[in-house]
Design an enzyme around this catalytic site. Structure first.
Site, PDB file in Angstrom:
ATOM      1  N   ASP A  18       7.029   7.129  15.067  1.00 41.82           N
ATOM      2  CA  ASP A  18       6.921   7.109  16.513  1.00 41.82           C
ATOM      3  C   ASP A  18       7.508   5.784  17.007  1.00 41.82           C
ATOM      4  OD1 ASP A  18       5.958   8.135  19.053  1.00 41.82           O
ATOM      5  OD2 ASP A  18       4.448   6.555  18.948  1.00 41.82           O
ATOM      6  N   ASP A  20       7.163   4.037  20.853  1.00 38.30           N
ATOM      7  CA  ASP A  20       6.378   3.173  21.732  1.00 38.30           C
ATOM      8  C   ASP A  20       4.985   2.970  21.161  1.00 38.30           C
ATOM      9  OD1 ASP A  20       5.731   1.618  23.923  1.00 38.30           O
ATOM     10  OD2 ASP A  20       6.559   3.025  25.365  1.00 38.30           O
ATOM     11  N   ASP A 217       0.836   5.740  16.397  1.00 37.52           N
ATOM     12  CA  ASP A 217      -0.302   5.020  16.957  1.00 37.52           C
ATOM     13  C   ASP A 217      -1.219   5.931  17.760  1.00 37.52           C
ATOM     14  OD1 ASP A 217       1.725   5.264  19.050  1.00 37.52           O
ATOM     15  OD2 ASP A 217       0.452   3.922  20.235  1.00 37.52           O
TER      16      ASP A 217
END
Length: 334
Positions: A18, A20, A217
């Site tokens: 991922d 951001d 995250d």
């Protein structure tokens, strides 16, 4: 919670990362990210950058990655727009018109699959595809709704209700915007982004990964998406998920590995041993006493977090925050 006696970058052939909250936040690099990814590449692990953001083209994403110190090419990027375009190409004849309620990322992906992007329901599109675009107009949303009411297949690039807005804020994401067409037509879209399987499938097809590791995250997109795709996952705590949220997660949101940041790719992960009410990891022991987990021992606090996670995840029910709070405070991870 698994153990791994080798660094994860040696155990898994491709890291599906991922962006951001993992590699960068906005236009700022996450500390240790660039150096960790360079070392993972040097160890032989291939990197793919997987994003639910359908507004940017792969070239634009690669340029941003390079700007934050992670050299990348367009071929290294996999987007929800590409997953949506593949799904449509597999269902529609070549050259079919697809009404785009979104930005250039979607248009480029459709062209690459031999489909014809349009902007008006009067062109009788076979499908409508919607993705996030900060410049999305009411008129274009209305055209999409009209086409869906006329029978066009409705596809959404992702269902994220919110997106980061800087300084810890949030603003409406594509999952919120697509509700306008859904509410106006009564038609539920086919969603292709994380945590749904089409984007994970697109990532595997493009990378030819044999043993992928999903790195993210967010529990409800990255980690759940890994579980839906049958892949192992690494949760890093540099983005939206804090330790307490991870410890109290339901089964579908529980990662295979935990680490503070992308340095977790470069090290072995000690196994957690135990069952019932007692779990051990390296120098730490987590045990249930009545309805509270007690944590004893010492060493790397993230080994303590792994022991604590195994105890908190011992059954299908999410652990109550009060059952883990005191043990978590002992680790001083903040």
């Amino acid at each position: 919670m698994k153990g791994c006696d080798r660094p994860l970058c040696e155990e898994y052939d491709v890291a599906l990362l991922d962006l951001d909250g993992v590699v960068y936040i906005g236009h700022r690099p996450v500390p240790a990210a660039a150096d960790s990814l360079a070392k993972a590449r040097a160890a032989g692990q291939r990197l793919a950058f997987v994003t639910n953001n359908a507004s940017r083209t792969p070239s634009a994403v690669a340029a941003l990655l390079t700007e934050v110190g992670v050299p990348a090419e367009a071929a290294d990027v996999v987007t929800s727009a590409q997953a949506a375009a593949r799904l449509l190409a597999e269902r529609l004849p070549q050259g079919s018109a697809v009404l785009v309620v979104g930005g250039m990322g979607l248009r480029h992906a459709l062209y690459a699959q031999g489909l014809r992007p349009v902007s008006s329901a009067s062109e009788r599109p076979a499908a409508v595809v919607q993705g996030y675009d900060p410049r999305l107009s009411y008129d274009l949303i209305a055209e999409g709704a009209r086409a869906v009411r006329d029978g066009a297949l409705f596809v959404a690039s992702n269902g994220d209700l919110t997106i980061p807005a800087g300084a810890g804020g949030q603003q409406p994401g594509n999952g919120a915007l697509m509700q306008v067409i859904r509410a106006a037509t009564g038609v539920d879209p086919i969603v292709t982004g994380k945590p749904e399987r089409p984007l994970h499938r697109e990532s595997i097809l493009r990378t030819r990964a044999r043993r992928p590791l999903v790195v993210g995250d967010r529990l409800d997109t990255d980690i759940e998406g890994a579980r839906n795709g049958g892949a192992d996952s690494l949760l890093v705590l540099t983005g939206v998920t804090d330790p307490l949220t991870a410890l109290t997660a339901p089964p579908r949101h529980r990662p295979t590995f935990l680490a503070p940041d992308l340095t977790g790719l470069l090290v072995p992960h000690p196994p957690v041993r135990g069952s019932g009410g007692r779990f051990e990891c390296a120098g730490w022991t987590a045990r249930w006493t009545d309805d509270v987990i007690e944590l004893t021992g010492g060493g790397d606090p993230y080994d303590g977090l792994r022991a604590l996670a195994a105890a908190a995840w011992r059954d299908e029910r999410p652990a109550a925050p009060k059952s883990v709070a005191a043990a978590l405070d002992r680790l001083s991870l903040a």
